[in-house]
Design a protein around this motif. Structure first.
Motif, PDB file in Angstrom:
ATOM      1  N   TRP A   1     115.922  57.495  86.402  1.00 14.20           N
ATOM      2  CA  TRP A   1     116.528  58.856  86.340  1.00 14.20           C
ATOM      3  C   TRP A   1     117.729  58.802  84.928  1.00 14.20           C
TER       4      TRP A   1
ATOM      5  N   ALA B   1     119.662  61.674  82.336  1.00 15.12           N
ATOM      6  CA  ALA B   1     119.809  63.235  81.931  1.00 15.12           C
ATOM      7  C   ALA B   1     119.781  63.403  80.813  1.00 15.12           C
TER       8      ALA B   1
ATOM      9  N   LYS C   1     121.991  70.189  91.770  1.00 13.11           N
ATOM     10  CA  LYS C   1     120.804  69.375  92.487  1.00 13.11           C
ATOM     11  C   LYS C   1     121.355  68.467  93.643  1.00 13.11           C
TER      12      LYS C   1
ATOM     13  N   TYR D   1     119.194  54.015  86.393  1.00 13.12           N
ATOM     14  CA  TYR D   1     119.011  54.238  84.903  1.00 13.12           C
ATOM     15  C   TYR D   1     117.893  53.559  84.511  1.00 13.12           C
TER      16      TYR D   1
ATOM     17  N   ASP E   1     126.517  67.710  88.181  1.00  8.63           N
ATOM     18  CA  ASP E   1     126.007  68.153  86.891  1.00  8.63           C
ATOM     19  C   ASP E   1     126.636  67.534  85.700  1.00  8.63           C
ATOM     20  N   SER E   2     125.532  67.343  84.661  1.00  5.73           N
ATOM     21  CA  SER E   2     126.191  66.510  83.536  1.00  5.73           C
ATOM     22  C   SER E   2     126.963  67.235  82.730  1.00  5.73           C
TER      23      SER E   2
ATOM     24  N   ARG F   1     113.195  63.705  83.098  1.00  2.93           N
ATOM     25  CA  ARG F   1     114.556  63.155  83.542  1.00  2.93           C
ATOM     26  C   ARG F   1     114.298  62.289  84.779  1.00  2.93           C
TER      27      ARG F   1
ATOM     28  N   PHE G   1     123.045  59.860  86.130  1.00  3.95           N
ATOM     29  CA  PHE G   1     123.116  61.152  86.950  1.00  3.95           C
ATOM     30  C   PHE G   1     123.935  60.517  88.140  1.00  3.95           C
ATOM     31  N   LYS G   2     125.238  61.178  88.426  1.00  2.00           N
ATOM     32  CA  LYS G   2     126.454  60.740  89.239  1.00  2.00           C
ATOM     33  C   LYS G   2     126.291  61.441  90.828  1.00  2.00           C
TER      34      LYS G   2
ATOM     35  N   VAL H   1     124.003  65.864  93.529  1.00  4.15           N
ATOM     36  CA  VAL H   1     124.248  65.251  92.318  1.00  4.15           C
ATOM     37  C   VAL H   1     124.974  66.200  91.329  1.00  4.15           C
TER      38      VAL H   1
END
Lengths: 450, 450
Positions: B130, B132, A96, B100, A68-69, B141, B64-65, A66
């Motif tokens: 989820w 962020a 993550k 989301y 990171d933001s 989260r 979250f990507k 995943v």
């Protein structure tokens, strides 16, 4: 306009499929509960560092990472970025990952919550896991595992409990023809010694793990080429026959294996397990060619298949003596099994084992006009109060359209409301399977549908 | 050694917590079923293109990507890479994202499966989502949404069903003091016309959405500064009082609002909903300051809170007339609600509303020696056959250690087996709450524990 589509290897589950899946998960869950297991859940995302290095190199590539933001490139490993080294870049841009199984998250859970846990800890956990595997028959990128583990005891009673659990789960699902195979890590080590391959344990297990695919000819050629002598190969051949797990099998094994500490442990532990299940009449196989997941298994190893299904293992497990060690909790022995929900589903569907999905909504209220609609709403509320699922047809349409809807939705009953019914305080109830109609008061309606 | 830790904003759920969470989800699920809703599930990962642009710009940053597998840098947007533009790089290296909410996946599901669906389609879906977001009280989260929607009908009977569902769910959970607020998108539009703010609808809703935070003084100042005249502000003030949702409220609303198509629709629809629920006695509020999620809501809007809990909305929803349009299915109206499991849990925990978690495992078999252990295994099997969850203490330890374990695990009964018991074919059953002991045969034991 966007196309409505899903990522490769993932699936939606319709109400029909969901009800069947729930039948499987409810069955497994109720058996787990009967054997004293308690539920836990862990998050979908774990720290990537928790997951990497636990499933081998291939496993690492199959982890979903995943991103990171925020401005992830600003803190990215600049050297990896400049060298276009995707693998090396990962830890700096993705901290993550999605869980790959339930075992490593469980080990992490146990260590993190050790002060709150009473050991031996019997837990079950039924959640999806994700692997970036190539999708194929019986293999999905999102699939469910249904795990149970006992951690904090070396008692072989746990192994016996799991054998009983296998039996009850598969029998209840209609898969009584399941085959459960058992092996012991120490038996494999004793075999290596017996065949003069003590220093090449991995080469031995890698070879015998291929028995299904390349046959005995292939396995023996591979082992001869790796340096096993002919007498070793002959001994091994005698041992790899899958046999009923009984005293005779253990006696034969004991006779063939040369003396070693590993032999003693394997024979003693297998005998103990046998003693614990003898009175149940449950049958399983001793299969010394079973070499799955040897990386962390240290004692008994299980694998269950459904013969003739064309799908591999539907459940596996075993004892591990140091799973929590990586997170700093040493010397805690555990044993666990995992049912693969999706594969069990596929096997059951192919074998036509699902009963027709029952429509849980018992009745659709149909109406001719506004006042009948209001009358129906009132009745539906009364039925729901009595615990009977019901729906009032939501739109003002012709009665045959309303019946069409009832047919397509498989509602077992339709209650028709017209002027006559309202005047007499009744409904006309039609059994959609038999076509039988009858006029009923609310009280009788509730009695009939309960 | 690795530290056992979780990603920020995510949580493990212990057996105790799980059982409480299951009480909430089971309650919601059983109410949904009673109102004729069927379950579906969608995958955790959606195509990122399915998710982006649906939740506003902030929503996009909170997605979250999931990083593409393999050598993602090789196919990355080279310009974005060179410019270190993280945002611009995302679509080329991450083609999937974690869902989301459950609404957009549901819209995607409906369009993708439209040929197999009988409309109106009543579905429920209870899964984690989820975001962020910055973790804080009541905000995680990973958290669960419990959604129900009816799609494919404009009937306001659905709105009435949801009002009843709210009532039954909250009452069953012990949250009978909940407050359900109702508004209508068209009423808001009629208010804008009435207050001479027809061309500044967004400015109006943005302002009144802040009523809770900045009070009426703040809202009126903001609107005055945006060009609303004093008479408009005065009219608005009259309208923003939260009132009981009844005929009187609708009459007053009708009197204040100037004539418009929007007013007619709002009054008519709210009247219809009121008519559908009148006989139930359920009370809710008409709150014209409720302006949540206006982006896709087109009719009734719901929000539920638990007064005094200090936690915001625990459930919301409304009608949307074109959610599936983005995926190419036009003119399908739907309405839905969503319960936030985690917030409901937090509210119930703070209010001490959970009954003591019941230990579902009824009895622990304790033993003095090997033969008593075997005897206990046999009895436990008989109990399980009768559906009674039981555990045999797995290790050979002193009897007081075994009792310690029973205490810590909250087992309601302990069955002690010694030589006497075996000789007489009985067990000594101790009720751990009362301390009472009695000798029972297997048959009596099963009767007692059933």
């Amino acid at each position: 306009m966007q196309k409505a589509a899903l990522p490769k290897g993932t699936r939606d589950f319709s109400p029909e499929v969901m009800k069947r899946r729930k039948f499987i998960t409810t069955t497994i869950e109720s058996v787990y509960k009967k054997f004293g297991f308690d539920p836990i859940e862990t998050p979908a995302m774990e720290k990537l560092s928790t997951l990497t290095g636990k499933y081998g190199d291939e496993g690492d590539t199959l982890l979903f990472k995943v991103l990171d933001s925020g401005d992830f490139l600003a803190k990215a490993d600049q050297e990896a970025l400049n060298n276009k080294d995707s693998n090396k870049l990962i830890p700096s841009v993705a901290s993550k990952g999605l869980r790959y199984d339930l075992t490593v998250p469980f080990a992490r859970y146990v260590v993190q919550n050790q002060t709150h846990i009473t050991f031996p800890f019997r837990r079950y956990q039924m959640q999806p896991v994700w692997r970036a595997d190539r999708p194929q028959k019986g293999r999905y990128r999102e699939f469910w595992q249904c795990d149970a583990d006992v951690i904090g005891t070396k008692s072989l009673l746990c192994e016996a409990d799991f054998i009983k659990i296998y039996h009850e789960v598969f029998s209840t699902l209609g898969l009584g023809n399941y085959e459960l195979r058992l092996n012991h890590r120490k038996a494999l080590e004793a075999i290596a010694k017996t065949c003069g391959f003590e220093g090449s344990f991995t080469a031995l297990t890698v070879a015998i793990d291929k028995l299904d695919k390349i046959g005995w000819e292939g396995v023996s050629n591979e082992l001869l080429s790796k340096g096993m002598d002919h007498s070793g190969v002959e001994t091994l051949k005698q041992l790899l026959n899958k046999v009923d797990f009984d005293q005779q099998a253990l006696d034969l094994l004991s006779k063939i294996l040369t003396d070693s500490k590993e032999k003693d442990i394997a024979i003693e532990e297998l005998s103990t397990v046998l003693g614990f299940i003898r009175s149940t009449g449950i049958r399983l196989k001793l299969d010394l060619s079973l070499a799955r997941g040897l990386d962390y298994y240290t004692g008994c190893i299980f694998e269950a298949t459904i013969p003739g299904s064309g799908i591999g293992s539907v459940s596996g497990g075993g004892r591990y003596d140091d799973l929590t060690g990586i997170f700093g909790l040493k010397d805690v022995s555990g044993v666990g099994i995992s049912f693969g929900l999706d594969r069990i589903y596929d096997v059951m569907l192919a074998a036509d084992l699902f009963k027709e999905v029952e429509q849980e909504t018992k009745v659709l209220f149909c109406h001719f006009d506004e006042s009948a609609l209001l009358y129906g709403i009132n009745l539906a509320d009364k039925l729901r109060e009595a615990g009977i699922a019901s729906v009032v047809y939501s739109d003002r349409k012709k009665i045959n359209k309303q019946f069409d809807y009832a047919h397509k939705c498989n509602f077992p009953y339709v209650a028709v409301i017209g002027d006559d019914e309202m005047a007499n305080g009744v409904v006309q109830l039609k059994n959609m399977a038999t076509g039988k109609q009858e006029k009923l008061t609310v009280t009788d309606l509730i009695e009939r549908l309960k």
